[in-house]
Design a protein around this motif. Structure first.
Motif, PDB file in Angstrom:
ATOM      1  N   ASN A  18     -34.064  18.411 -24.729  1.00 21.20           N
ATOM      2  CA  ASN A  18     -34.778  19.609 -25.148  1.00 21.20           C
ATOM      3  C   ASN A  18     -34.332  20.083 -26.524  1.00 21.20           C
ATOM      4  OD1 ASN A  18     -35.790  19.363 -22.619  1.00 21.20           O
ATOM      5  ND2 ASN A  18     -34.976  21.283 -21.838  1.00 21.20           N
ATOM      6  N   CYS A  19     -35.132  20.952 -27.111  1.00 21.67           N
ATOM      7  CA  CYS A  19     -34.790  21.532 -28.404  1.00 21.67           C
ATOM      8  C   CYS A  19     -33.415  22.190 -28.328  1.00 21.67           C
ATOM      9  CB  CYS A  19     -35.847  22.562 -28.813  1.00 21.67           C
ATOM     10  SG  CYS A  19     -35.420  23.456 -30.316  1.00 21.67           S
ATOM     11  N   PRO A  20     -32.475  21.776 -29.206  1.00 20.54           N
ATOM     12  CA  PRO A  20     -31.115  22.320 -29.145  1.00 20.54           C
ATOM     13  C   PRO A  20     -31.065  23.817 -29.430  1.00 20.54           C
ATOM     14  CG  PRO A  20     -31.235  20.445 -30.660  1.00 20.54           C
ATOM     15  CD  PRO A  20     -32.648  20.796 -30.280  1.00 20.54           C
ATOM     16  N   LYS A  21     -32.097  24.343 -30.052  1.00 23.10           N
ATOM     17  CA  LYS A  21     -32.066  25.754 -30.421  1.00 23.10           C
ATOM     18  C   LYS A  21     -32.723  26.652 -29.363  1.00 23.10           C
ATOM     19  CE  LYS A  21     -32.179  28.287 -34.741  1.00 23.10           C
ATOM     20  NZ  LYS A  21     -32.428  28.119 -36.174  1.00 23.10           N
ATOM     21  N   CYS A  22     -33.881  26.240 -28.843  1.00 21.66           N
ATOM     22  CA  CYS A  22     -34.608  27.150 -27.936  1.00 21.66           C
ATOM     23  C   CYS A  22     -34.806  26.588 -26.534  1.00 21.66           C
ATOM     24  CB  CYS A  22     -35.956  27.524 -28.536  1.00 21.66           C
ATOM     25  SG  CYS A  22     -37.187  26.209 -28.432  1.00 21.66           S
ATOM     26  N   GLY A  23     -34.510  25.294 -26.329  1.00 20.62           N
ATOM     27  CA  GLY A  23     -34.618  24.736 -24.983  1.00 20.62           C
ATOM     28  C   GLY A  23     -35.987  24.184 -24.618  1.00 20.62           C
ATOM     29  N   ASN A  24     -36.971  24.349 -25.509  1.00 17.33           N
ATOM     30  CA  ASN A  24     -38.298  23.776 -25.293  1.00 17.33           C
ATOM     31  C   ASN A  24     -38.187  22.259 -25.123  1.00 17.33           C
ATOM     32  OD1 ASN A  24     -40.970  22.725 -25.888  1.00 17.33           O
ATOM     33  ND2 ASN A  24     -41.457  24.691 -26.795  1.00 17.33           N
ATOM     34  N   ASP A  25     -38.959  21.681 -24.195  1.00 16.93           N
ATOM     35  CA  ASP A  25     -38.789  20.229 -23.993  1.00 16.93           C
ATOM     36  C   ASP A  25     -39.517  19.397 -25.053  1.00 16.93           C
ATOM     37  OD1 ASP A  25     -41.337  20.614 -23.085  1.00 16.93           O
ATOM     38  OD2 ASP A  25     -41.075  19.526 -21.206  1.00 16.93           O
ATOM     39  N   MET A  54     -41.112  17.018 -30.930  1.00 14.80           N
ATOM     40  CA  MET A  54     -41.473  18.201 -31.705  1.00 14.80           C
ATOM     41  C   MET A  54     -41.374  19.434 -30.834  1.00 14.80           C
ATOM     42  SD  MET A  54     -45.031  19.231 -33.491  1.00 14.80           S
ATOM     43  CE  MET A  54     -45.115  20.734 -34.462  1.00 14.80           C
ATOM     44  N   CYS A  55     -40.711  20.459 -31.340  1.00 16.85           N
ATOM     45  CA  CYS A  55     -40.638  21.741 -30.638  1.00 16.85           C
ATOM     46  C   CYS A  55     -41.858  22.564 -31.052  1.00 16.85           C
ATOM     47  CB  CYS A  55     -39.363  22.483 -31.000  1.00 16.85           C
ATOM     48  SG  CYS A  55     -39.341  24.176 -30.365  1.00 16.85           S
ATOM     49  N   SER A  56     -42.664  22.984 -30.070  1.00 15.99           N
ATOM     50  CA  SER A  56     -43.887  23.715 -30.422  1.00 15.99           C
ATOM     51  C   SER A  56     -43.742  25.217 -30.190  1.00 15.99           C
ATOM     52  CB  SER A  56     -45.073  23.169 -29.624  1.00 15.99           C
ATOM     53  OG  SER A  56     -44.801  23.285 -28.251  1.00 15.99           O
ATOM     54  N   THR A  59     -41.672  30.695 -32.041  1.00 17.61           N
ATOM     55  CA  THR A  59     -40.603  31.565 -32.516  1.00 17.61           C
ATOM     56  C   THR A  59     -39.341  30.781 -32.903  1.00 17.61           C
ATOM     57  OG1 THR A  59     -39.807  31.906 -30.262  1.00 17.61           O
ATOM     58  CG2 THR A  59     -41.386  33.499 -31.107  1.00 17.61           C
ATOM     59  N   CYS A  60     -39.382  29.462 -32.760  1.00 12.37           N
ATOM     60  CA  CYS A  60     -38.223  28.624 -33.081  1.00 12.37           C
ATOM     61  C   CYS A  60     -38.525  27.874 -34.374  1.00 12.37           C
ATOM     62  CB  CYS A  60     -38.017  27.640 -31.923  1.00 12.37           C
ATOM     63  SG  CYS A  60     -36.692  26.448 -32.192  1.00 12.37           S
ATOM     64  N   ASP A  61     -37.542  27.821 -35.299  1.00 16.81           N
ATOM     65  CA  ASP A  61     -37.847  27.167 -36.582  1.00 16.81           C
ATOM     66  C   ASP A  61     -37.570  25.658 -36.563  1.00 16.81           C
ATOM     67  OD1 ASP A  61     -35.086  27.201 -36.648  1.00 16.81           O
ATOM     68  OD2 ASP A  61     -34.933  27.984 -38.687  1.00 16.81           O
ATOM     69  N   VAL A  62     -37.150  25.140 -35.423  1.00 18.13           N
ATOM     70  CA  VAL A  62     -36.948  23.693 -35.308  1.00 18.13           C
ATOM     71  C   VAL A  62     -38.312  23.010 -35.152  1.00 18.13           C
ATOM     72  CG1 VAL A  62     -36.001  21.838 -33.878  1.00 18.13           C
ATOM     73  CG2 VAL A  62     -34.662  23.906 -34.289  1.00 18.13           C
ATOM     74  N   VAL A  63     -38.572  22.028 -36.014  1.00 18.92           N
ATOM     75  CA  VAL A  63     -39.816  21.267 -35.860  1.00 18.92           C
ATOM     76  C   VAL A  63     -39.534  19.991 -35.068  1.00 18.92           C
ATOM     77  CG1 VAL A  63     -41.757  20.163 -37.050  1.00 18.92           C
ATOM     78  CG2 VAL A  63     -40.699  22.204 -38.034  1.00 18.92           C
TER      79      VAL A  63
HETATM   80 ZN   LIG Z   1     -37.175  24.950 -30.487  1.00 18.89          ZN
END
Ligand SMILES: [Zn+2]
Length: 157
Positions: A18-25, A54-56, A59-63
């Motif tokens: 998952n996204c290391p910043k927000c946890g989105n898969d 890709m983190c969609s 509110t998270c700036d990780v692409v």
């Molecule tokens: Zn994210």
């Protein structure tokens, strides 16, 4: 507790991370998409042997992120990322230049949108290049339809 007796079978199924910043898969993107759309300094740090998602989450700036928790943010991508901004000039269809404001303008002027049909024709003709143009690396039509529907409902209210 870890299951120490479980046999670790090498599998072709993608490991979930998952996204290391927000946890989105996130959603898997091909490496060619990153190669096309990362700015030079970011591309210079690419690990092409890893898999990227890709983190969609808007509110998270990780692409993009990989299983090693290496990330690329919106600043590392050459184009504005549809999922990450509300900017009116952000492309919805990256291949054929349908930005939010172009879709909106047409709706205001004519009451309907030709974006979906026009793009579908280009796709049928094999002109679509979402894997190298669109940061999500896949077809934009879903986003186009969503945007048209949003503006249509705003317009009618
Ligand atoms: Zn994210």
């Amino acid at each position: 507790m870890a299951d120490c007796c479980a046999v670790k079978t090498p599998s072709k199924v993608e490991e979930k991370f998952n996204c290391p910043k927000c946890g989105n898969d996130g959603k898997k993107v091909e490496i060619v998409t990153l190669k096309s759309l990362l700015v030079p300094d970011a591309l210079a740090k690419l690990s092409p042997q890893n898999s990227y998602r890709m983190c969609s989450n808007e509110t998270c700036d990780v692409v993009y992120f990989n299983e090693k928790e290496e990330i690329y943010t919106t600043e590392d991508v050459k184009v504005a990322v549809f999922q990450k901004t509300d900017a009116e000039d952000c492309p919805v269809c990256y291949c054929f230049g349908w930005s939010r404001d172009k879709i909106k303008k047409e709706l205001e002027e004519t009451g309907e949108s030709t974006a979906g049909d026009t793009i579908s024709e280009h796709i049928k003709a094999g002109r679509c290049g979402c894997d190298v143009n669109n940061p999500q690396g896949s077809c934009c039509l879903g986003n186009v339809k969503k945007t048209v529907a949003e503006y249509t409902s705003q317009h009618n209210n």
